[in-house]
Design an enzyme around this catalytic site. Structure first.
Site, mmCIF file in Angstrom:
data_model
loop_
_atom_site.group_PDB
_atom_site.id
_atom_site.type_symbol
_atom_site.label_atom_id
_atom_site.label_comp_id
_atom_site.label_asym_id
_atom_site.label_seq_id
_atom_site.Cartn_x
_atom_site.Cartn_y
_atom_site.Cartn_z
ATOM 1 N N ASP A 96 0.847 -1.178 0.000
ATOM 2 C CA ASP A 96 0.000 0.000 0.000
ATOM 3 C C ASP A 96 0.894 1.243 0.000
ATOM 4 O OD1 ASP A 96 -2.312 1.606 0.507
ATOM 5 O OD2 ASP A 96 -3.170 -0.083 1.596
ATOM 6 N N ASP A 197 -3.048 4.572 -2.469
ATOM 7 C CA ASP A 197 -4.081 5.172 -1.634
ATOM 8 C C ASP A 197 -4.561 6.503 -2.232
ATOM 9 O OD1 ASP A 197 -5.377 5.008 1.082
ATOM 10 O OD2 ASP A 197 -4.360 6.933 1.341
ATOM 11 N N GLU A 249 -6.687 3.587 -5.736
ATOM 12 C CA GLU A 249 -7.919 3.836 -4.991
ATOM 13 C C GLU A 249 -8.420 5.211 -5.399
ATOM 14 O OE1 GLU A 249 -9.692 4.186 -0.494
ATOM 15 O OE2 GLU A 249 -7.873 5.212 -1.053
ATOM 16 N N HIS A 323 -11.032 -2.732 4.195
ATOM 17 C CA HIS A 323 -10.866 -2.285 5.579
ATOM 18 C C HIS A 323 -11.595 -0.974 5.869
ATOM 19 C CE1 HIS A 323 -8.110 -0.118 3.106
ATOM 20 N NE2 HIS A 323 -7.945 0.764 4.076
ATOM 21 N N ASP A 324 -12.197 -0.355 4.863
ATOM 22 C CA ASP A 324 -12.933 0.899 5.074
ATOM 23 C C ASP A 324 -14.446 0.701 5.013
ATOM 24 O OD1 ASP A 324 -10.618 2.465 5.234
ATOM 25 O OD2 ASP A 324 -10.545 2.735 3.053
HETATM 26 C C1 NOJ Z 1 -8.046 5.314 2.135
HETATM 27 C C2 NOJ Z 1 -7.662 4.246 3.085
HETATM 28 O O1 NOJ Z 1 -8.156 3.020 2.617
HETATM 29 C C3 NOJ Z 1 -8.221 4.639 4.420
HETATM 30 O O2 NOJ Z 1 -8.161 3.600 5.357
HETATM 31 C C4 NOJ Z 1 -7.500 5.881 4.866
HETATM 32 O O3 NOJ Z 1 -8.097 6.347 6.054
HETATM 33 C C5 NOJ Z 1 -7.578 6.977 3.814
HETATM 34 N N1 NOJ Z 1 -7.354 6.502 2.497
HETATM 35 C C6 NOJ Z 1 -6.556 8.039 4.082
HETATM 36 O O4 NOJ Z 1 -5.269 7.550 3.830
#
Ligand code: NOJ
Length: 550
Positions: A96, A197, A249, A323-324
């Site tokens: 990541d 990210d 992402e 994970h989000d």
């Molecule tokens: C996306 C990540 O998946 C998340 O967990 C994070 O809080 C934010 N980007 C900021 O880096």
């Protein structure tokens, strides 16, 4: 032919995967210990969330040193051993890269704070506007304003996320050079994939202005310069190596940009994550609300992305969980009455679409939201900010907790459930986040003996590897406005794959068009015993069925 369309990627959240030293936090050795499990599942690549030095305000997405390993996760020897053992199992590592921002603990930010002009230009610093208001009216994605005071100067620094995550100034070529060094460092360590990210927000407007909507996304999302930066990064780093798989992402992106990010001839990325399909249970676009998901909207979005990306040669990452996100089983299925059907139906819906499937730890055994009652059980910073905001907005504690139970990112971050021993076999210490209560029932050991989800995933992954129609076939929705079924057709070299997914508990039927009925149909995979294709095809609760037609 692309080299990665037959692959499936598994996401392990290291903090919650497997703890081998009893400190309650998962570690690299834990990931290594479970490689045979992942090899059994059949995945090709393993994405690990950040394990670099970090104050952990945002669970490692606040990176203090890009080329380090936080001792709580392990050592360089552990990483080398993980890479080489993974390779022996035919699994490559995807890391990541959090290149939009650093932790305010990062040396660059600290030097900037100490007055070093070179490093001040690594960040986005501005003075207040003439009327005394913040440099812009933009909002932080984690709540509150996107600017905070820069030490005891008269300047403010931009942070689109937490106040401890300072946005980097990508317009400064020095910054880009340093970040490319980071990517190259990890390539030399044998890493074969990267997940970038929030990479589509790196290109802030040159002149920062107040946003008409008071939020500001359009001033930094998908700006044309992002494509230039990604092309440059590709050229300077992973583009120089064979077979590197990359996924960006993308926050609030569009199909048009998705195509640009992922079309092979543009030399940007292999594929992208987009999130519109995971906002169909947001009331008026607001996450911290609870409404049943809008099925038609879900299908419209998936369909728009499938069609749009295919037409222009883009490539989607296919996923329900990460994970989000709260667990998809709780959002789109019935975990009480149809847990196995829910998990397998959702898996099949995603895995047989056009794109690359990602499996998030635990979905292959049907893990669910933990339903924590107590706010103190949640660790996530976004959750706590949201609670404060909801209270400020006059929402009562009980209602706020109901919302958090459904929406918190910690829902998917609970420890992986390996067996029915204490702490689900995750740790012999006290886990950093509580284990979900249902671990005695839902765990990998039970799953291999009694249930059907793990083996179902295994089969879906195997089929992708074997069948060009799954890897490369076209996509077309069938009866897109059907009230309870998401049906689609893939075609490739004279073969047709018909995929029928029923998203509800009440029985329903779909009418199969004659041109499909005219062909010989073989039941390829489904979560019911043998089925025969017929004109009025009845589907049971959360049933999924795929037929290969010749
Ligand atoms: C996306 C990540 O998946 C998340 O967990 C994070 O809080 C934010 N980007 C900021 O880096």
């Amino acid at each position: 032919m692309s080299t990665f369309h037959d692959k499936v990627i598994y996401q392990a959240y290291p903090k919650s995967f497997k703890d081998t030293n009893g400190n309650g936090i998962g570690d690299l050795n834990g990931v290594k210990e479970k490689l045979p499990y992942l090899a059994e599942l059949g995945v090709d690549m393993l994405w690990l969330n950040p394990f670099y030095n970090s104050p952990q305000n945002d669970n490692g997405y606040d990176v203090a040193d890009y080329t380090s390993i936080d001792p709580m996760f392990g050592t360089w020897e552990d990483l080398d051993a993980l890479v080489s053992e993974a390779n022996q199992h035919g699994i490559d590592l995807m890391l990541d890269m959090v290149l939009n921002h650093t932790s305010t603990d990062h040396e660059w930010f600290q030097k900037a704070l100490a007055g070093d002009k070179k490093y001040q230009d690594f960040y986005i610093l501005r003075e207040l506007q003439e009327d005394g208001s913040l440099p812009t009216n933009w909002e932080s994605k984690f709540g509150g304003k996107a600017w905070s005071k820069f030490g005891d100067t008269n300047k403010y620094y931009l942070h689109l996320y937490d106040v401890t995550q300072a946005d980097l100034n990508w317009r400064n070529p020095e910054v880009r050079k340093e970040l490319y060094k980071v990517v190259n460092f990890w390539l030399e360590k044998g890493v074969k994939g990267f997940r970038f990210d929030v990479i589509n927000v790196i290109g802030k407007d040159e002149e920062l202005k107040d946003a008409d909507d008071g939020v500001g996304k359009s001033h930094y999302t998908d700006t044309p310069i992002v494509h230039d930066y990604i092309q440059e990064m590709n050229k300077e780093t992973f583009g120089q190596h064979e077979d590197i798989v990359t996924v960006g992402e993308m926050s609030s992106t569009t199909v048009e940009n998705g195509v640009k990010y992922s079309r092979p001839d543009r030399d940007e990325l292999s594929m992208i994550f987009s999130f519109h399909h995971l906002k169909v249970d947001y009331k008026d676009g607001e996450k911290w609300t609870t409404i049943p998901f809008d099925f038609q909207e879900l299908k419209n979005i998936l369909n728009e992305w499938q069609e749009g990306m295919a037409e222009e040669g883009g490539w989607n990452a296919l996923f329900w969980n990460n994970h989000d996100q709260p667990r998809a089983n709780n959002r789109f299925g019935d975990v009480e009455n149809y847990p196995v059907e829910t998990s397998t139906m959702l898996a099949q819906t995603a895995h047989l679409l056009r794109g690359t499937p990602f499996v998030y730890q635990g979905e292959e055994i049907g893990m669910t939201n933990p339903e924590f009652d107590d706010l103190d059980e949640y660790v996530d910073i976004e959750t706590h900010n949201a609670y404060k905001k909801m209270k400020e907005d006059g929402i009562a504690h009980d209602e706020a907790m109901e919302i958090i139970k459904q929406k918190s990112r910690d829902n998917s971050r609970t420890p992986m459930q390996w067996n029915d021993s204490e702490n689900a076999g995750f740790s012999e210490g006290t886990p950093w986040l509580n284990v979900a209560d249902n671990y005695k029932d839902i765990n990998t050991e039970n799953e291999t003996v009694s249930k059907k989800i793990f083996t179902y995933y295994k089969e879906l992954i195997r089929l992708r590897k074997e069948m060009p129609i799954i890897q490369e076939g076209s996509y077309k929705a069938l009866e897109l406005d059907h009230p309870s079924i998401f049906a689609y057709v893939r075609e490739h070299e004279g073969e047709t794959l018909l995929v029928l997914n029923h998203f509800y508990a009440e029985e329903d039927a779909i009418t199969i068009p004659d041109d499909l009925l005219d062909k010989d149909a073989a039941y390829l995979i489904g979560n019911r015993a043998e089925r025969t294709l017929e004109k009025e095809f009845k589907m049971g609760p959360y049933e999924t069925a795929a037929f290969l037609l010749k």
